[in-house]
Design an enzyme around this catalytic site. Sequence first.
Site, mmCIF file in Angstrom:
data_model
loop_
_atom_site.group_PDB
_atom_site.id
_atom_site.type_symbol
_atom_site.label_atom_id
_atom_site.label_comp_id
_atom_site.label_asym_id
_atom_site.label_seq_id
_atom_site.Cartn_x
_atom_site.Cartn_y
_atom_site.Cartn_z
ATOM 1 N N SER A 89 16.719 37.379 18.843
ATOM 2 C CA SER A 89 17.017 37.766 17.465
ATOM 3 C C SER A 89 17.657 36.573 16.765
ATOM 4 O O SER A 89 18.549 35.922 17.310
ATOM 5 C CB SER A 89 17.984 38.958 17.462
ATOM 6 O OG SER A 89 18.328 39.310 16.149
ATOM 7 N N GLY A 90 17.165 36.243 15.572
ATOM 8 C CA GLY A 90 17.707 35.117 14.824
ATOM 9 C C GLY A 90 17.042 33.789 15.133
ATOM 10 O O GLY A 90 17.404 32.763 14.553
ATOM 11 N N SER A 131 10.406 36.158 12.487
ATOM 12 C CA SER A 131 9.919 36.814 11.271
ATOM 13 C C SER A 131 9.677 35.809 10.149
ATOM 14 O O SER A 131 8.702 35.916 9.395
ATOM 15 C CB SER A 131 10.903 37.890 10.799
ATOM 16 O OG SER A 131 10.953 38.949 11.744
ATOM 17 N N SER A 144 10.422 41.126 22.357
ATOM 18 C CA SER A 144 9.659 41.362 23.595
ATOM 19 C C SER A 144 10.280 40.601 24.764
ATOM 20 O O SER A 144 9.716 39.623 25.243
ATOM 21 C CB SER A 144 8.180 41.017 23.425
ATOM 22 O OG SER A 144 7.967 39.786 22.767
#
Length: 200
Positions: A37-38, A42, A109
């Site tokens: 995450s981060g 995205s 994932s």
Amino acid sequence: MQIKSDNITWQQSAISKLDRQALNQHKSCVLWLTGLSGSGKSSIATELDRRFYSRKIRSYVLDGDNIRHGLNKNLGFSPEDRKENIRRIGEVSKLFVDAGLFTITAFISPYLEDREMVRHMFREGEFIEIYVSCPIEECEKRDPKGLYQKARNGEIKEFTGISSPYESPRNPELVIETDKLTINQSVDKIMQFLQEKKLI
């Protein structure tokens, strides 16, 4: 996963994947972005999608948070739920690739086994694992959603990198080090890879 009914038969499409690729004038595959995450998954996925669109290449982004608002809103973050989350995304990605699209997935994932499960859903060359590599210290500095701080405070259980493991890819097709590259440089690297593989 075992099919629960014996009374179903695969309905063959009149239009093949090759037909759809010919219409689109490009190949199709899944670009599987994995990382903490981060790490920038995205952001890279969004810019890559924009870059494809500007070149009239058909693509679609499947983002982890977005999918959990709909298709996978009944799943949590236990190892079992994470596995099912990834399995469903793999199946959806397979349909999109069959439709002739570049499918860009942005999911943590975290487990090697789950990513390999998805890889085996695809033909050789249709699953491109992209490891969005970034030290956890840098991810925590960014912390765009404030999740690391909540995890450190014990407000979020089973958070990848803090209280739940992340298993780095062993042989990804591509590694993007986002602590060293900008988003545009990262996307440039992916586009160059796709051109070298004659996918675009």
